[in-house]
Motif scaffolding. Structure first.
Motif, PDB file in Angstrom:
ATOM      1  N   ILE A   7      32.384  14.094  15.786  1.00 52.72           N
ATOM      2  CA  ILE A   7      31.648  12.293  15.334  1.00 52.72           C
ATOM      3  C   ILE A   7      30.000  12.524  16.190  1.00 52.72           C
ATOM      4  N   PHE A   8      29.574  11.963  14.418  1.00 55.64           N
ATOM      5  CA  PHE A   8      27.911  11.795  14.599  1.00 55.64           C
ATOM      6  C   PHE A   8      27.901  10.609  13.546  1.00 55.64           C
ATOM      7  N   PRO A   9      27.369   9.646  14.285  1.00 60.97           N
ATOM      8  CA  PRO A   9      26.392   9.263  15.572  1.00 60.97           C
ATOM      9  C   PRO A   9      27.466   9.361  16.664  1.00 60.97           C
ATOM     10  N   ASP A  10      27.774   9.814  17.859  1.00 62.81           N
ATOM     11  CA  ASP A  10      28.276   9.603  18.967  1.00 62.81           C
ATOM     12  C   ASP A  10      27.377   9.037  20.616  1.00 62.81           C
ATOM     13  N   GLY A  11      27.877   9.114  21.235  1.00 64.17           N
ATOM     14  CA  GLY A  11      27.434   8.074  22.121  1.00 64.17           C
ATOM     15  C   GLY A  11      26.038   8.096  23.055  1.00 64.17           C
ATOM     16  N   ARG A  12      25.669   9.951  23.390  1.00 64.70           N
ATOM     17  CA  ARG A  12      24.193  10.130  23.163  1.00 64.70           C
ATOM     18  C   ARG A  12      23.702   9.882  22.413  1.00 64.70           C
ATOM     19  N   HIS A  13      24.273   9.745  20.851  1.00 64.86           N
ATOM     20  CA  HIS A  13      22.856   9.358  19.585  1.00 64.86           C
ATOM     21  C   HIS A  13      22.573   8.029  20.144  1.00 64.86           C
ATOM     22  N   GLY A  14      23.510   7.504  20.847  1.00 64.97           N
ATOM     23  CA  GLY A  14      23.223   5.573  21.189  1.00 64.97           C
ATOM     24  C   GLY A  14      22.516   5.738  21.740  1.00 64.97           C
ATOM     25  N   LEU A  15      22.261   6.754  23.343  1.00 70.68           N
ATOM     26  CA  LEU A  15      22.141   6.169  24.050  1.00 70.68           C
ATOM     27  C   LEU A  15      20.703   6.447  24.444  1.00 70.68           C
ATOM     28  N   GLN A  16      20.759   7.840  22.649  1.00 67.79           N
ATOM     29  CA  GLN A  16      18.701   7.429  23.007  1.00 67.79           C
ATOM     30  C   GLN A  16      18.285   6.625  22.617  1.00 67.79           C
ATOM     31  N   ASP A  17      18.746   5.659  21.518  1.00 65.80           N
ATOM     32  CA  ASP A  17      17.932   4.563  20.924  1.00 65.80           C
ATOM     33  C   ASP A  17      17.722   3.366  22.355  1.00 65.80           C
ATOM     34  N   MET A  18      18.777   3.414  23.018  1.00 68.94           N
ATOM     35  CA  MET A  18      18.928   2.584  24.208  1.00 68.94           C
ATOM     36  C   MET A  18      17.392   2.796  24.461  1.00 68.94           C
ATOM     37  N   ARG A  19      16.881   4.215  25.191  1.00 70.12           N
ATOM     38  CA  ARG A  19      16.183   4.429  25.626  1.00 70.12           C
ATOM     39  C   ARG A  19      14.215   4.337  25.163  1.00 70.12           C
ATOM     40  N   ILE A  20      14.978   4.280  23.628  1.00 69.95           N
ATOM     41  CA  ILE A  20      13.681   3.654  22.401  1.00 69.95           C
ATOM     42  C   ILE A  20      13.379   2.362  22.605  1.00 69.95           C
ATOM     43  N   ILE A  21      14.421   1.547  22.701  1.00 62.76           N
ATOM     44  CA  ILE A  21      14.177   0.274  22.341  1.00 62.76           C
ATOM     45  C   ILE A  21      13.430  -0.087  23.566  1.00 62.76           C
ATOM     46  N   ARG A  22      13.969   0.467  25.322  1.00 62.63           N
ATOM     47  CA  ARG A  22      14.143   0.370  26.473  1.00 62.63           C
ATOM     48  C   ARG A  22      12.487   0.503  26.905  1.00 62.63           C
ATOM     49  N   ALA A  23      11.764   1.849  26.319  1.00 56.86           N
ATOM     50  CA  ALA A  23      10.647   1.799  25.553  1.00 56.86           C
ATOM     51  C   ALA A  23       9.872   0.859  24.921  1.00 56.86           C
ATOM     52  N   ILE A  24       9.941   0.963  24.119  1.00 64.41           N
ATOM     53  CA  ILE A  24       9.097  -0.007  23.398  1.00 64.41           C
ATOM     54  C   ILE A  24       9.389  -1.399  24.404  1.00 64.41           C
ATOM     55  N   HIS A  25       9.874  -2.188  24.982  1.00 63.87           N
ATOM     56  CA  HIS A  25      10.611  -3.205  25.329  1.00 63.87           C
ATOM     57  C   HIS A  25       8.763  -2.701  26.814  1.00 63.87           C
ATOM     58  N   GLU A  26       8.603  -1.803  27.358  1.00 63.43           N
ATOM     59  CA  GLU A  26       8.370  -1.677  28.575  1.00 63.43           C
ATOM     60  C   GLU A  26       6.473  -1.029  28.481  1.00 63.43           C
ATOM     61  N   ALA A  27       6.221  -0.828  26.905  1.00 60.69           N
ATOM     62  CA  ALA A  27       4.884  -0.576  26.370  1.00 60.69           C
ATOM     63  C   ALA A  27       4.351  -1.558  26.285  1.00 60.69           C
ATOM     64  N   ALA A  28       5.202  -3.167  25.131  1.00 59.98           N
ATOM     65  CA  ALA A  28       5.138  -3.880  25.129  1.00 59.98           C
ATOM     66  C   ALA A  28       3.577  -4.926  26.569  1.00 59.98           C
ATOM     67  N   GLU A  29       4.706  -4.478  27.757  1.00 56.51           N
ATOM     68  CA  GLU A  29       4.908  -5.076  28.818  1.00 56.51           C
ATOM     69  C   GLU A  29       3.842  -4.801  29.563  1.00 56.51           C
ATOM     70  N   SER A  30       3.547  -3.812  29.352  1.00 55.84           N
ATOM     71  CA  SER A  30       2.388  -3.087  30.158  1.00 55.84           C
ATOM     72  C   SER A  30       0.986  -2.349  29.392  1.00 55.84           C
ATOM     73  N   ASN A  31       1.401  -3.432  28.419  1.00 54.70           N
ATOM     74  CA  ASN A  31       0.207  -2.450  27.270  1.00 54.70           C
ATOM     75  C   ASN A  31      -0.039  -1.517  26.531  1.00 54.70           C
ATOM     76  N   ASP A  32       0.932  -0.396  27.008  1.00 53.93           N
ATOM     77  CA  ASP A  32       0.019   0.606  27.493  1.00 53.93           C
ATOM     78  C   ASP A  32       1.311   1.960  26.637  1.00 53.93           C
ATOM     79  N   ILE A  33       1.014   2.871  26.664  1.00 57.06           N
ATOM     80  CA  ILE A  33       1.900   3.981  25.827  1.00 57.06           C
ATOM     81  C   ILE A  33       2.205   4.742  26.637  1.00 57.06           C
ATOM     82  N   VAL A  34       3.923   4.511  26.257  1.00 60.92           N
ATOM     83  CA  VAL A  34       5.167   4.827  27.301  1.00 60.92           C
ATOM     84  C   VAL A  34       5.694   6.338  26.834  1.00 60.92           C
ATOM     85  N   GLU A  35       5.980   7.151  27.325  1.00 55.04           N
ATOM     86  CA  GLU A  35       6.335   8.797  27.245  1.00 55.04           C
ATOM     87  C   GLU A  35       7.941   8.717  27.125  1.00 55.04           C
ATOM     88  N   LEU A  36       8.539   9.405  25.910  1.00 55.29           N
ATOM     89  CA  LEU A  36      10.065   8.805  26.247  1.00 55.29           C
ATOM     90  C   LEU A  36      10.709  10.699  26.321  1.00 55.29           C
TER      91      LEU A  36
END
Length: 356
Positions: A327-356
């Motif tokens: 199966i693709f997209p599987d759970g790990r693929h969806g988990l990566q999107d969650m990491r990206i979304i969290r990073a977008i929110h963290e970058a906005a909150e910190s006003n800084d670059i967030v690495e993934l």
């Protein structure tokens, strides 16, 4: 070339036409009743046998109205009621409940098709992956754009070098949420139910995930800004959001999203030799625009809408469940999107670059 492009309805992923997957649908809102249910009924490999909702009375009433055999409550689902009547579950509830339903389905040895985003936080999404891995049950995240024929044809063109080397991506997804649902207490405006916010979780994920699928490249770093202005959005940080993502191989992506704006969906990928644009892109009726040198082609399929996208999604899932296929997209693929979304929110909150 135009004839080849216009023939893009072909299911390049299909491996079987035999068998049926019986579904229990969890979360009986308008999306499930008006889109998911008819999509499954229009599919080749699926049928709906069970409704699951907040009360057995509601589930039974909707089951009777829609000709579905069983209607049970969430408590009854967790207790294993009617488990013999279905092979897989579709989770269409608010994000923060996805994990608990996946856990029960895994205990019952049922395949799982879970709506995106797959959960409310990275930690809960990771737990879902682990639960399904431990139980050895199939888990697919419902990215319907990945089975949309226009998107799949765009991926083929990119892989064949139509645009040359990818250079930049621009994605936008906006809608007037309160015109669609005027209830200011709805779950998408409640971070306890939606997760990190509203616009990136619910809308930005389309641009992000479709780009990951088309380019097979992952974000490595992100900068972002977000803000909320209307009173209804006071509990969420991202009524308006914009992010710059640095993808592998030097590809730059700009993505903008809003739950309080004129409806607009588009995704444009520019390369060294050409350009592919989906406009509209994400709310059904995807239109494909291709440009290279002096060649410009626009392809639109009027009858291919969100319900048809979901029909393809359900048949793809059933195809893999019936054949024990990957199966693709599987759970790990969806988990990566969650990491990206969290990073977008963290970058906005910190006003800084967030690495993934």
């Amino acid at each position: 070339m135009k004839e080849w492009i216009e023939a893009y309805e072909e299911r390049d992923w299909q491996t079987t036409t035999d068998g049926t997957v019986r579904y229990a649908l969890l979360g009986l809102g308008w999306w499930t009743i008006d889109l998911a249910l008819p999509a499954i009924r229009d599919s080749d490999l699926g049928e709906v046998t069970t409704f699951v909702s907040s009360s057995s009375e509601k589930a039974e009433r909707l089951a009777d109205e829609n000709g579905v055999d069983h209607g049970i409550s969430y408590d009854e689902f967790h207790e294993g009621e009617a488990a013999g009547a279905y092979d897989a579950i579709y989770i269409g509830t608010p994000n923060t409940f996805h994990l608990e339903y996946a856990e029960t389905a895994a205990d019952l040895d049922k395949a799982i098709l879970c709506e995106k985003p797959m959960e409310s936080t990275v930690e809960r999404a990771r737990e879902m992956v682990e639960v399904c891995d431990d139980a050895d049950v199939p888990l697919m995240i419902a990215y319907r754009m990945q089975t949309d024929p226009a998107v799949r044809r765009a991926k083929e063109l990119i892989e064949d070098g139509f645009i040359g080397e990818p250079v930049s991506v621009h994605g936008n997804n906006s809608q007037p949420l309160l015109e669609m649902n005027p209830n200011t207490d709805q779950w998408r405006l409640n971070p306890d139910l939606s997760g990190y916010g509203t616009s990136v979780m619910d809308l930005g994920i389309y641009s992000i995930n479709t780009t990951r699928f088309l380019l097979d490249r992952e974000p490595q770093a992100v900068q972002s800004q977000m803000s909320s202005h209307a009173d209804a959005f006071e509990d969420v940080p991202d009524e308006r959001s914009g992010a710059l993502l640095a993808l592998e191989d030097g590809v730059k992506m700009v993505t903008t999203d809003s739950q309080n704006a004129h409806e607009d969906t588009q995704l444009k990928i520019t390369g060294t030799d050409g350009q592919i644009e989906l406009n509209p892109a994400f709310h059904g009726k995807a239109k494909l625009h291709l440009s290279r040198n002096e060649t410009t082609i626009t392809v639109e399929h009027e009858e291919f809408d969100a319900q048809a996208e979901m029909r393809e999604e359900f048949d793809y899932f059933a195809d893999r469940v019936l054949t024990d296929g990957e199966i693709f997209p599987d759970g790990r693929h969806g988990l990566q999107d969650m990491r990206i979304i969290r990073a977008i929110h963290e970058a906005a909150e910190s006003n800084d670059i967030v690495e993934l």
